[in-house]
Design an enzyme around this catalytic site. Structure first.
Site, mmCIF file in Angstrom:
data_model
loop_
_atom_site.group_PDB
_atom_site.id
_atom_site.type_symbol
_atom_site.label_atom_id
_atom_site.label_comp_id
_atom_site.label_asym_id
_atom_site.label_seq_id
_atom_site.Cartn_x
_atom_site.Cartn_y
_atom_site.Cartn_z
ATOM 1 N N CYS A 2 18.971 37.655 -22.620
ATOM 2 C CA CYS A 2 18.921 37.831 -24.066
ATOM 3 C C CYS A 2 17.529 38.209 -24.546
ATOM 4 O O CYS A 2 16.521 37.773 -23.995
ATOM 5 C CB CYS A 2 19.350 36.540 -24.753
ATOM 6 S SG CYS A 2 20.886 35.850 -24.142
ATOM 7 N N ARG A 27 17.203 44.778 -20.703
ATOM 8 C CA ARG A 27 17.428 43.450 -20.141
ATOM 9 C C ARG A 27 18.905 43.156 -19.932
ATOM 10 O O ARG A 27 19.268 42.242 -19.199
ATOM 11 C CB ARG A 27 16.813 42.392 -21.066
ATOM 12 C CG ARG A 27 15.300 42.478 -21.156
ATOM 13 C CD ARG A 27 14.773 41.734 -22.364
ATOM 14 N NE ARG A 27 15.002 40.305 -22.280
ATOM 15 C CZ ARG A 27 14.124 39.435 -21.815
ATOM 16 N NH1 ARG A 27 12.963 39.848 -21.355
ATOM 17 N NH2 ARG A 27 14.389 38.146 -21.795
ATOM 18 N N TRP A 75 23.557 37.901 -24.234
ATOM 19 C CA TRP A 75 24.320 38.007 -22.994
ATOM 20 C C TRP A 75 25.178 36.759 -22.935
ATOM 21 O O TRP A 75 24.674 35.644 -22.839
ATOM 22 C CB TRP A 75 23.368 38.089 -21.803
ATOM 23 C CG TRP A 75 24.020 38.360 -20.491
ATOM 24 C CD1 TRP A 75 24.620 39.512 -20.081
ATOM 25 C CD2 TRP A 75 24.117 37.446 -19.380
ATOM 26 N NE1 TRP A 75 25.081 39.377 -18.796
ATOM 27 C CE2 TRP A 75 24.786 38.141 -18.336
ATOM 28 C CE3 TRP A 75 23.706 36.141 -19.162
ATOM 29 C CZ2 TRP A 75 25.053 37.537 -17.105
ATOM 30 C CZ3 TRP A 75 23.964 35.538 -17.944
ATOM 31 C CH2 TRP A 75 24.634 36.249 -16.934
ATOM 32 N N ASN A 101 17.583 31.753 -26.562
ATOM 33 C CA ASN A 101 17.839 32.055 -25.155
ATOM 34 C C ASN A 101 17.938 30.746 -24.391
ATOM 35 O O ASN A 101 17.132 29.840 -24.611
ATOM 36 C CB ASN A 101 16.705 32.890 -24.547
ATOM 37 C CG ASN A 101 16.685 34.310 -25.063
ATOM 38 O OD1 ASN A 101 17.593 34.737 -25.749
ATOM 39 N ND2 ASN A 101 15.638 35.034 -24.731
ATOM 40 N N GLY A 102 18.887 30.670 -23.465
ATOM 41 C CA GLY A 102 19.041 29.460 -22.668
ATOM 42 C C GLY A 102 20.402 28.830 -22.896
ATOM 43 O O GLY A 102 21.301 29.431 -23.499
ATOM 44 N N GLU A 491 21.680 45.146 0.318
ATOM 45 C CA GLU A 491 21.077 45.717 -0.881
ATOM 46 C C GLU A 491 21.782 47.011 -1.289
ATOM 47 O O GLU A 491 22.010 47.259 -2.481
ATOM 48 C CB GLU A 491 19.584 45.971 -0.647
ATOM 49 C CG GLU A 491 18.860 46.695 -1.773
ATOM 50 C CD GLU A 491 18.822 45.933 -3.084
ATOM 51 O OE1 GLU A 491 18.467 46.540 -4.112
ATOM 52 O OE2 GLU A 491 19.155 44.725 -3.102
ATOM 53 N N LYS A 495 23.678 47.599 -4.875
ATOM 54 C CA LYS A 495 23.409 48.687 -5.809
ATOM 55 C C LYS A 495 24.697 49.420 -6.185
ATOM 56 O O LYS A 495 24.919 49.765 -7.339
ATOM 57 C CB LYS A 495 22.407 49.681 -5.209
ATOM 58 C CG LYS A 495 20.989 49.194 -5.196
ATOM 59 C CD LYS A 495 20.463 49.063 -6.619
ATOM 60 C CE LYS A 495 19.282 48.097 -6.672
ATOM 61 N NZ LYS A 495 19.645 46.697 -6.569
ATOM 62 N N GLU A 498 26.760 47.154 -8.489
ATOM 63 C CA GLU A 498 26.091 46.917 -9.771
ATOM 64 C C GLU A 498 26.287 48.073 -10.748
ATOM 65 O O GLU A 498 26.589 47.852 -11.928
ATOM 66 C CB GLU A 498 24.586 46.714 -9.564
ATOM 67 C CG GLU A 498 24.179 45.342 -9.089
ATOM 68 C CD GLU A 498 22.681 45.226 -8.944
ATOM 69 O OE1 GLU A 498 22.130 44.164 -9.302
ATOM 70 O OE2 GLU A 498 22.034 46.187 -8.457
ATOM 71 N N HIS A 514 34.923 40.312 13.752
ATOM 72 C CA HIS A 514 35.362 38.932 13.525
ATOM 73 C C HIS A 514 36.086 38.784 12.191
ATOM 74 O O HIS A 514 35.994 37.747 11.538
ATOM 75 C CB HIS A 514 34.168 37.978 13.588
ATOM 76 C CG HIS A 514 33.504 37.945 14.926
ATOM 77 N ND1 HIS A 514 34.123 37.451 16.049
ATOM 78 C CD2 HIS A 514 32.282 38.392 15.324
ATOM 79 C CE1 HIS A 514 33.310 37.574 17.090
ATOM 80 N NE2 HIS A 514 32.190 38.149 16.676
ATOM 81 N N LYS A 613 18.732 41.896 -16.885
ATOM 82 C CA LYS A 613 17.541 42.183 -16.096
ATOM 83 C C LYS A 613 16.881 40.907 -15.596
ATOM 84 O O LYS A 613 16.421 40.832 -14.474
ATOM 85 C CB LYS A 613 16.540 42.990 -16.936
ATOM 86 C CG LYS A 613 15.328 43.488 -16.149
ATOM 87 C CD LYS A 613 15.741 44.482 -15.084
ATOM 88 C CE LYS A 613 14.533 45.063 -14.359
ATOM 89 N NZ LYS A 613 14.948 45.872 -13.192
#
Length: 618
Positions: A2, A27, A75, A101-102, A491, A495, A498, A514, A613
Site C-alpha cells: 500500500c 508498488r 492492496w 499500511n499493515g 526464478e 517470472k 508473476e 519422482h 512490490k
C-alpha cells in the site's frame, strides 16, 4: 504494498496527492482513495476500485479544492477490493480520515468493543477501527496527535498510520508501529509531505538539490505542518530526529522510451552489475575489498556457518548464494524463506553469519526474521537496494545493490545485483579464509567480464520475442535446473507466473522422475536451464526423458552447444562462463521470455494483479 501520500501547504493538495499516488503505483494495489480538507472545513472523499486514474474519470465531479489532503493505494488484506473498503477511512462523524499500511492484529476485539460503545462500521477492513479509536480520544479532549498516540498504544501489530481531521488544513499526523513499511516526512518552503516511499516526495523537491527527509522508527510519530515538522516518541515527548538528504535522482522514475518499466530495468542490468561491483573490487590486485562490510578478516575467518534468508525472488537469490558460499567460500551454508526462518528456532551463535536479502528492505517477514537474529549472538548483514530502509538499520552492515529505483513489481535488475554481490561476498569469505591470490585473481577477472556478457544478452530481445510467439497460449510450464542453476529455474518460473499468469512450476531436474514426469505431454512445455557446466550430462538425460514422452523442450544453452540444440524445440543461448557465474547469464533470457509472453497475452507487465512490490504485511 500500500502507498500513502499526505500533503499540507500553500498549493492545491488534490493534484499533488494524486500525482504522488501515481508515482507509487509500481508498488502494486487494487483500489485508491483521497480525502481533501476543503476551505469551509469539511472532508471530501473520493475512492475508486482499480487504478488511480479512476479517481479522475468522472467528468461530472468537481475537482476537490483544499490545501491539505491524504491519499492511499490499497492492496487488499481484510475485505475485498471495493470502494467501501478503500482508504482513507473515517470515524462515525466523518471528521477524521485515516490511511493505513499493515494489519491490526487485534481488530476483531477492538471492533467488538467499539460497537458496544455505539460506533458504526461501514467496511470489512481492520483499518476502520483506527479512526474510531482516534475519535474516542478526541471526544475525550485530546488533540489529534495525542489521540493518535493513544490509539497506537491499543492496536497490535506493525502499522504505518497517517491521519487528518476536518477543519485543520494546517497539519497531518503520522505514526509508525513495528515493521509495517517506511514512513518518510519532509518539509520545504511552507510545504509538508508524508509518504510511504520516496517518489511521492517529488512535488516539493522541485529543483532543490537535496531535501532533508525524516524516517519514522518504531513508536515514533510526526506532526507535519506548514511551519515545520515535530517528532514525538510514543509517550508524546519531543524527539530530535536526524534528517537525511534525499536528492532528485533518488525519486525520479522514467521509462526512458521503453514500453514498460520492466523492460527498461532488464536492459539496465549491465549497469546493475557494474554498480554492484563499483569500489568493492580491486581488479589490479585480484581482491574483493567490500569496504561496506564492517567485519575484519579475523571475524570473517571465524564464521563457521552462513544462513541466507529472503522472500520470493530474494529467496531464489539466497539459494544461489548458498552454492556460492559453499563452493567459493568453503563454508557450510543454508538458505530458507524468511517467513519460515522466523517461526523455527534456528541455532544461531557468534560463528553464524545471517545474510538477509531484499530489494525494498521493508518486507515484513524478512524484517521480522532480522529482528529475531538481532536478539541472538549471530552476525547480521543485508543485501538491499534501499539505503534508508528498516533492513539497513537493523543490519550491522548493508551491501547496497545500487540498482536505482525498480518500478516493475516483478524484480529483475535487483536480482542480478543480488547475485553479483553474493559472488563478491563468497569471494571475500574465501580471501579471509586463506584463498590464494592466484585463485582470487582468476575469480575477479572472470567477474569483470560479466557486464559485457549481460550486455550481449539484453541486446537480443527480438529472438526471445519470436520464440515466445509459439508458447504464449500455453496454460502450464515446467522449469528444470540442477545444482546452482536449480534456483534459476525457480526464478524463471516465478517470472512467468508473476507477469503472464501462466501456471509454471520449477523442480530440481533430478526430481523429475519422482512424480512431475507424470504431467508431461504435448501440451506441457518444459524449460531446461542446461548450460555446459559440471552437471550438463545429467541435464541432457533429463531433457531426453521429457522428449521421450512427447513433451516440447526449450533450453537455456551455452553458445556452441550442438548436442542439446539439435534435441530441443527452441534454444536460448548464453555465453560460456565459469559454473559459479552461470546463474547471472542464464537469468537474462528467462526474464525476456516471460516478458514477451506477458506482452503477447496483453497482461499488465509492470503491475501484475494481486502482487505488491514490497509486502509489508505477514
Amino acid at each position: 504494498m500500500c502507498g500513502i501520500v499526505g500533503y499540507v501547504g500553500d498549493r492545491q493538495a488534490w493534484p499533488i496527492v494524486v500525482e504522488g499516488l501515481r508515482r507509487l503505483e509500481y508498488r502494486g494495489y487494487d483500489s485508491a482513495g483521497v480525502a481533501v480538507i476543503e476551505p469551509e472545513g469539511g472532508l471530501h472523499l473520493r475512492k475508486t476500485v482499480g487504478r488511480v486514474v479512476g479517481l479522475l474519470h468522472d467528468s461530472t465531479c468537481r475537482t476537490p479544492e483544499g490545501s491539505a489532503a491524504l491519499g492511499h493505494t490499497r492492496w487488499a488484506t481484510h475485505g475485498r477490493p471495493t470502494e467501501a473498503n478503500s482508504h482513507p477511512h473515517t470515524d462515525c462523524t466523518g471528521r477524521i480520515a485515516v490511511a493505513h499500511n499493515g494489519i491490526v492484529e487485534n481488530y476483531l476485539a477492538l471492533k467488538s468493543d467499539l460497537q458496544k460503545r455505539g460506533h458504526k462500521f461501514t467496511s470489512e477492513t481492520d483499518t476502520e477501527v483506527i479512526p474510531h479509536l482516534i475519535e474516542e480520544g478526541m471526544n475525550d479532549g485530546l488533540s489529534l496527535p495525542k489521540a493518535v498516540l493513544r490509539m497506537g498504544s491499543v492496536v497490535q501489530g506493525p502499522q504505518a498510520i497517517v491521519a487528518v481531521r476536518e477543519g485543520d488544513d494546517d497539519s497531518i499526523c503520522a505514526m509508525r508501529l513495528g515493521h509495517a513499511g517506511g514512513v518518510a516526512v519532509a518539509h520545504h518552503a511552507g510545504q509538508g509531505i508524508v509518504s510511504s516511499d520516496l517518489p511521492a516526495l517529488l512535488p516539493i523537491i522541485g529543483d532543490k538539490g537535496n531535501l532533508p527527509v525524516g524516517f519514522l522508527e518504531d513508536g515514533e510519530a510526526a506532526v507535519v505542518a506548514r511551519s515545520g515538522i515535530t517528532f514525538l516518541d510514543r509517550h508524546g515527548d519531543r524527539v530530535n530526529k536526524q534528517m537525511r538528504p534525499i536528492s532528485l535522482n533518488d525519486v525520479l522514475v522514467d521509462r526512458a522510451g521503453y514500453r514498460h518499466y520492466m523492460l527498461k530495468e532488464i536492459m539496465e542490468q549491465p549497469q546493475a552489475v557494474v554498480a554492484a561491483m563499483r569500489d568493492r573490487v580491486n581488479f589490479t590486485d585480484g581482491k574483493v575489498t567490500l569496504p561496506d562490510l564492517e567485519m575484519s578478516d579475523a571475524e570473517l575467518a571465524g564464521i563457521r556457518r552462513v544462513a541466507l534468508i529472503g522472500c520470493g525472488t530474494s529467496l531464489n537469490a539466497a539459494q544461489v548464494g548458498r552454492h556460492l558460499v559453499e563452493r567459493l567460500g568453503g563454508i557450510p551454508a543454508e538458505a530458507e524463506s524468511a517467513s519460515e526462518f522466523r517461526y523455527r528456532e534456528p541455532m544461531l551463535d557468534e560463528r553464524t553469519l545471517v545474510v538477509a536479502i531484499g530489494q525494498s528492505g521493508e518486507t515484513a517477514d524478512t524484517v521480522a526474521a532480522m529482528e529475531q537474529v538481532r536478539n541472538s549472538r549471530a552476525r547480521l548483514i543485508t543485501i538491499c537496494n534501499s539505503p534508508n530502509s528498516q533492513a539497513t538499520r537493523l543490519a550491522e552492515s548493508a551491501l547496497l545493490m545500487r540498482s536505482g529505483i525498480e518500478i516493475g513489481v516483478a524484480s529483475s535488475k535487483t536480482f542480478i545485483a543480488s547475485l553479483t554481490i553474493l559472488n563478491l561476498l563468497a569471494m571475500r569469505l574465501a580471501e579471509a579464509g586463506g584463498a590464494s591470490g592466484a585463485v582470487t585473481q582468476t575469480w575477479v577477472d572472470q567477474l569483470a567480464r560479466v557486464p559485457g556478457h549481460v550486455a550481449s544478452l539484453v541486446s537480443k530481445p527480438t529472438e526471445l520475442d519470436e520464440l515466445s510467439g509459439a508458447y504464449y497460449d500455453r496454460r502450464n510450464f515446467i522449469y528444470l535446473g540442477r545444482g546452482i542453476n536449480s534456483p534459476i529455474a525457480t526464478e524463471g518460473a516465478l517470472k512467468l507466473k508473476e507477469i503472464s499468469y501462466i501456471h509454471a512450476e520449477a523442480y530440481p531436474a533430478g526430481e523429475m522422475k519422482h512424480g512431475p514426469i507424470a504431467l508431461i505431454d504435448h501440451r506441457m512445455p518444459t524449460m531446461a536451464v542446461a548450460p555446459r557446466d559440471a552437471l550438463y550430462d545429467k541435464m541432457v538425460n533429463n531433457v531426453q526423458e521429457v522428449k521421450a514422452r512427447g513433451g516440447a523442450v526449450l533450453g537455456v544453452l551455452t553458445e556452441g552447444d550442438n548436442q542439446l540444440s539439435s534435441v530441443v524445440d527452441g534454444a536460448m543461448f548464453v555465453p560460456e562462463v565459469p559454473d559459479h557465474l552461470t546463474p547471472i547469464v542464464a537469468t537474462i533470457p528467462l526474464q525476456l521470455f516471460a516478458y514477451y509472453i506477458a506482452v503477447r497475452r496483453g497482461c499488465d507487465v509492470d503491475q501484475p494483479r494481486n502482487l505488491a512490490k514490497s509486502v509489508t504485511v505477514e
